[in-house]
Scaffold this motif. Structure first.
Motif, short mmCIF file in Angstrom:
data_model
loop_
_atom_site.label_atom_id
_atom_site.label_comp_id
_atom_site.label_asym_id
_atom_site.label_seq_id
_atom_site.Cartn_x
_atom_site.Cartn_y
_atom_site.Cartn_z
N VAL A 32 87.56 91.14 39.66
CA VAL A 32 86.49 89.77 38.46
C VAL A 32 86.55 88.52 38.44
O VAL A 32 87.48 88.22 39.24
CB VAL A 32 87.29 90.26 37.19
CG1 VAL A 32 87.11 89.47 35.84
CG2 VAL A 32 87.99 92.06 36.95
N ALA A 36 83.82 86.47 34.34
CA ALA A 36 84.13 87.72 33.58
C ALA A 36 84.05 89.35 34.38
O ALA A 36 83.93 90.22 33.67
CB ALA A 36 85.25 88.07 32.73
N VAL A 58 92.36 97.09 38.40
CA VAL A 58 91.70 95.18 38.34
C VAL A 58 92.64 95.19 39.78
O VAL A 58 94.25 94.44 39.93
CB VAL A 58 92.36 94.42 37.02
CG1 VAL A 58 91.51 92.58 37.86
CG2 VAL A 58 91.81 95.10 35.61
N CYS A 61 91.91 89.16 39.29
CA CYS A 61 90.79 88.48 38.54
C CYS A 61 90.97 86.71 38.50
O CYS A 61 91.72 86.70 38.40
CB CYS A 61 90.98 88.56 36.95
SG CYS A 61 89.96 88.20 35.20
N ALA A 63 89.17 84.33 36.50
CA ALA A 63 88.75 84.37 35.18
C ALA A 63 89.96 83.39 34.71
O ALA A 63 90.31 83.64 33.31
CB ALA A 63 88.52 84.91 34.15
N CYS A 66 91.15 83.12 30.44
CA CYS A 66 91.21 84.22 29.69
C CYS A 66 92.26 83.85 29.26
O CYS A 66 93.92 83.23 30.50
CB CYS A 66 91.12 85.51 30.51
SG CYS A 66 91.30 86.93 29.46
N TYR A 68 94.72 86.67 28.70
CA TYR A 68 95.30 87.30 29.72
C TYR A 68 95.87 86.94 30.81
O TYR A 68 96.41 88.16 31.46
CB TYR A 68 94.45 88.61 30.23
CG TYR A 68 94.35 89.32 28.34
CD1 TYR A 68 95.58 90.07 27.56
CD2 TYR A 68 93.39 89.89 27.45
CE1 TYR A 68 95.65 90.16 26.35
CE2 TYR A 68 93.16 90.26 26.13
CZ TYR A 68 94.44 90.61 25.92
OH TYR A 68 94.41 91.24 24.77
N ASN A 69 94.61 85.72 31.84
CA ASN A 69 95.05 85.91 33.19
C ASN A 69 96.55 84.90 33.37
O ASN A 69 96.49 83.46 32.42
CB ASN A 69 93.70 84.87 33.61
CG ASN A 69 93.75 84.63 34.82
OD1 ASN A 69 94.23 84.41 35.95
ND2 ASN A 69 93.17 85.62 35.04
N CYS A 74 95.78 90.00 36.01
CA CYS A 74 95.16 90.60 34.59
C CYS A 74 96.55 90.34 34.31
O CYS A 74 97.27 91.71 35.10
CB CYS A 74 94.39 91.42 34.74
SG CYS A 74 93.90 91.69 32.87
N ALA A 76 96.89 92.31 30.93
CA ALA A 76 96.94 92.38 30.06
C ALA A 76 96.14 93.78 30.01
O ALA A 76 97.54 94.66 31.39
CB ALA A 76 94.82 92.63 30.09
N CYS A 90 83.58 92.50 32.43
CA CYS A 90 85.09 92.05 31.76
C CYS A 90 85.06 92.13 30.59
O CYS A 90 84.92 91.54 29.54
CB CYS A 90 86.59 91.41 31.82
SG CYS A 90 88.08 92.10 31.14
N THR A 92 87.13 92.84 27.80
CA THR A 92 88.45 92.76 27.39
C THR A 92 89.05 91.03 27.00
O THR A 92 89.97 90.60 27.10
CB THR A 92 89.52 93.51 28.08
OG1 THR A 92 89.57 95.23 28.06
CG2 THR A 92 90.87 93.50 27.27
N TYR A 93 88.00 90.28 28.03
CA TYR A 93 88.07 88.58 27.92
C TYR A 93 88.05 88.01 27.18
O TYR A 93 87.14 88.85 25.65
CB TYR A 93 86.31 88.55 29.31
CG TYR A 93 86.80 86.88 28.23
CD1 TYR A 93 87.55 85.77 29.47
CD2 TYR A 93 86.14 86.16 27.72
CE1 TYR A 93 87.60 83.92 30.32
CE2 TYR A 93 86.23 84.82 28.04
CZ TYR A 93 86.57 83.57 29.00
OH TYR A 93 86.66 82.67 29.09
S1 SF4 Z 1 91.29 90.46 30.46
FE1 SF4 Z 1 91.34 88.55 30.88
S2 SF4 Z 1 92.48 88.39 32.84
FE2 SF4 Z 1 92.34 90.65 32.14
S3 SF4 Z 1 90.51 91.28 34.25
FE3 SF4 Z 1 89.26 90.64 31.70
S4 SF4 Z 1 88.78 88.83 32.08
FE4 SF4 Z 1 90.30 89.05 34.15
#
Ligand code: SF4
Length: 97
Positions: A32, A36, A58, A61, A63, A66, A68-69, A74, A76, A90, A92-93
């Motif tokens: 990712v 994202a 995943v 990532c 990103a 985010c 969740y990063n 990741c 999440a 993504c 869920t970002y």
């Molecule tokens: S939820 Fe956030 S950390 Fe997970 S893959 Fe998506 S952008 Fe990346």
């Protein structure tokens, strides 16, 4: 060495991707990008790929904006990937507050 459970791709709407079968990703580790976007997306054309027995995960990532990063990984519970016309995103970002 520690084994880390990979975050699953719960679903993916990018049906034009080589790795997509019935809205599910079938490559072990997607990458990712900073916005994202799924950088593993590959326009199918005549080249279907992926492993039927594999549910996508995943791999990494970058990103970092985010929530969740953590450490460019990741964290999440799982993610969903959506079709954003020319690329896969993504869904869920979640931007950091
Ligand atoms: S939820 Fe956030 S950390 Fe997970 S893959 Fe998506 S952008 Fe990346």
């Amino acid at each position: 060495m520690t084994t880390v459970e990979m975050v699953r791709v719960a679903g993916c709407d990018m049906t034009s991707c080589s790795y997509n079968k019935e809205n599910q990703c079938h490559t072990p580790g997607i990458s990712v990008g900073p916005h994202a976007e799924c950088n593993t997306f590959n326009y199918r054309g005549n080249s279907s790929g992926g492993l039927q027995e594999v549910i996508g995960g995943v791999g990494a990532c970058i990103a970092s904006s985010c929530q969740y990063n953590e450490m460019l990984e990741c964290k999440a519970p799982n993610i969903d990937v959506g079709d954003d016309q020319t690329h896969a995103d993504c869904e869920t970002y979640k931007p950091r507050a």
